[in-house]
Write a protein that holds these residues in place. Structure first.
Motif, short mmCIF file in Angstrom:
data_model
loop_
_atom_site.label_atom_id
_atom_site.label_comp_id
_atom_site.label_asym_id
_atom_site.label_seq_id
_atom_site.Cartn_x
_atom_site.Cartn_y
_atom_site.Cartn_z
N ALA A 315 0.84 -1.19 0.00
CA ALA A 315 0.00 0.00 0.00
C ALA A 315 0.87 1.25 0.00
O ALA A 315 1.84 1.33 0.77
CB ALA A 315 -0.90 0.00 1.24
N GLU A 351 0.01 -3.01 8.15
CA GLU A 351 -0.34 -1.65 7.79
C GLU A 351 0.28 -1.21 6.46
O GLU A 351 -0.15 -0.22 5.86
CB GLU A 351 0.08 -0.68 8.91
CG GLU A 351 1.58 -0.64 9.16
CD GLU A 351 2.06 -1.68 10.16
OE1 GLU A 351 3.09 -1.43 10.81
OE2 GLU A 351 1.40 -2.73 10.27
N ASN A 354 -1.61 -3.98 1.01
CA ASN A 354 -2.92 -3.86 0.38
C ASN A 354 -3.39 -5.27 0.05
O ASN A 354 -3.05 -5.83 -1.01
CB ASN A 354 -2.82 -3.01 -0.87
CG ASN A 354 -4.15 -2.88 -1.62
OD1 ASN A 354 -5.19 -3.30 -1.11
ND2 ASN A 354 -4.12 -2.29 -2.79
N THR A 355 -4.13 -5.88 0.94
CA THR A 355 -4.47 -7.30 0.78
C THR A 355 -5.33 -7.55 -0.45
O THR A 355 -5.34 -8.63 -1.00
CB THR A 355 -5.21 -7.80 2.04
OG1 THR A 355 -6.35 -6.97 2.30
CG2 THR A 355 -4.28 -7.77 3.25
N SER A 357 -4.88 -6.59 -3.37
CA SER A 357 -4.10 -6.72 -4.61
C SER A 357 -3.22 -7.97 -4.63
O SER A 357 -2.46 -8.16 -5.57
CB SER A 357 -3.23 -5.48 -4.80
OG SER A 357 -2.24 -5.38 -3.77
#
Length: 363
Positions: A315, A351, A354-355, A357
């Motif tokens: 992310a 943190e 970006n799970t 993707s």
């Protein structure tokens, strides 16, 4: 010295590595670039004038600030382009670890605020760009299918003289003088050793080893000597050391309080670590011949390093949450959808992920 990857000890090195070894063995031609020549390529001037240190290495020869980074990139590029190896050529993840170790040497010899290290960093920046361009060109999917992690194994303080010039408390400890005073005290307290042997065998990086004859003596005598060593040093040199840990205490499960104790527990090897480990105060450094600065403390200037992640599943953004070097392995394992190493102790840096993707999370 040539390159002999550890995983090819029972087979010939790849042709690209063999060719690079031939290059490394060939005589060099031409003069290395000077610091001023490298600094002239910087995109902007530094925020303030940088101090200049010596411009020769320990052997008295001209230093080539960019060659170490160039050779490292040459080796990585050669492996990426070696079709027989086929990095990134199939669905199985491949790992390429690249270490720009020249940075560490220059920082030790010239300090982190020196023009020499600034020039080295500029050279490394250009070489990293060359490495990433090669990945984009050679690896199927380019940078879009490549996960990149930048990290360092340790930090490092400013040169004590530079810190003092800024009004910050900083000093270098004369270990030879301290060792002599402690030796004299131990001899007055416990008497001399047979054959004139010294009480202290070694004192290095805030760790002290007793003479083997004392270390091998009965546990009660050894414990008494260690306790007196700790007491004398902390009372006589309280402006240098804030705490200490003896082998006797550690064997009994007694550790310094707080972060010092945690760091000691993580770093001690019972059969190898010093009989007494001292913890210096912030800004106090053991003298290390040949280096302007060293790093052997657990304070923030030695402990904090950058961690940069880029690529699939990452992310965008800057995270202020705590992270540790040991978090890298479980985070990479999570991104790959595999189990972390069996002995991994860190956490997944969720943190930064970006799970949505990640390909293995798709239905």
């Amino acid at each position: 010295m040539g390159i002999q990857p550890y995983y090819t000890q029972r087979s010939p090195v790849p042709p690209s590595v063999a060719a690079l070894n031939v290059r490394l063995a060939a005589p060099r031609s031409g003069a290395p670039p000077t610091v001023d020549e490298v600094l002239s390529l910087r995109p902007r001037a530094p925020l303030k004038p940088l101090p200049r240190r010596a411009t020769v290495d320990k052997q008295g020869t001209d230093v080539d600030w960019s060659r170490a980074a160039q050779l490292t990139t040459d080796a990585a590029v050669a492996l990426l382009e070696e079709k027989a190896i086929g990095l990134g050529a199939d669905d199985a993840p491949d790992v390429l670890a690249v270490s720009y170790s020249g940075h560490d040497i220059v920082a030790h010899e010239h300090g982190p605020q020196s023009a020499e290290l600034y020039a080295t960093t500029l050279a490394e920046d250009r070489e990293l760009s060359r490495l990433l361009r090669t990945v984009a060109r050679v690896v199927p999917g380019g940078l879009g299918s490549t996960l990149i992690a930048f990290i360092a194994d340790h930090g490092g303080p400013a040169i004590p003289e530079d810190l003092a010039a800024l009004g910050q408390p900083a000093r270098v400890v004369d270990i030879v003088e301290l060792r002599a005073k402690l030796s004299a005290h131990l001899e007055r307290t416990f008497g001399g050793l047979s054959q004139g042997r010294p009480w202290i065998a070694a004192w290095l990086s805030s760790s002290l080893w007793l003479n083997p004859a004392v270390a091998a003596s009965d546990s009660a005598r050894r414990a008494e000597v260690l306790a007196e060593t700790k007491r004398y040093v902390l009372e006589s040199f309280g402006d240098v050391y804030v705490d200490a840990s003896t082998a006797t205490e550690r064997a009994a499960g007694i550790w310094p309080a707080g972060r010092l104790g945690e760091q000691a527990r993580n770093g001690v090897v019972p059969a190898l670590s010093g009989h007494v480990i001292f913890f210096s105060r912030p800004g106090v450094f053991d003298e290390k011949p040949g280096d302007l600065v060293s790093h052997m403390t657990g304070y923030s200037y030695d402990r904090l390093v950058p961690l940069v992640l880029a690529g699939p599943g990452i992310a965008p953004g800057i995270q202020a949450t705590p992270a540790e070097v040991v978090d890298l392995a479980p985070t990479l394992a999570f991104l790959l959808g595999i189990l972390p190493p069996a002995s991994a102790t860190g956490r997944v840096l969720h943190e930064a992920i970006n799970t949505g993707s990640l390909p293995w999370t798709s239905p």
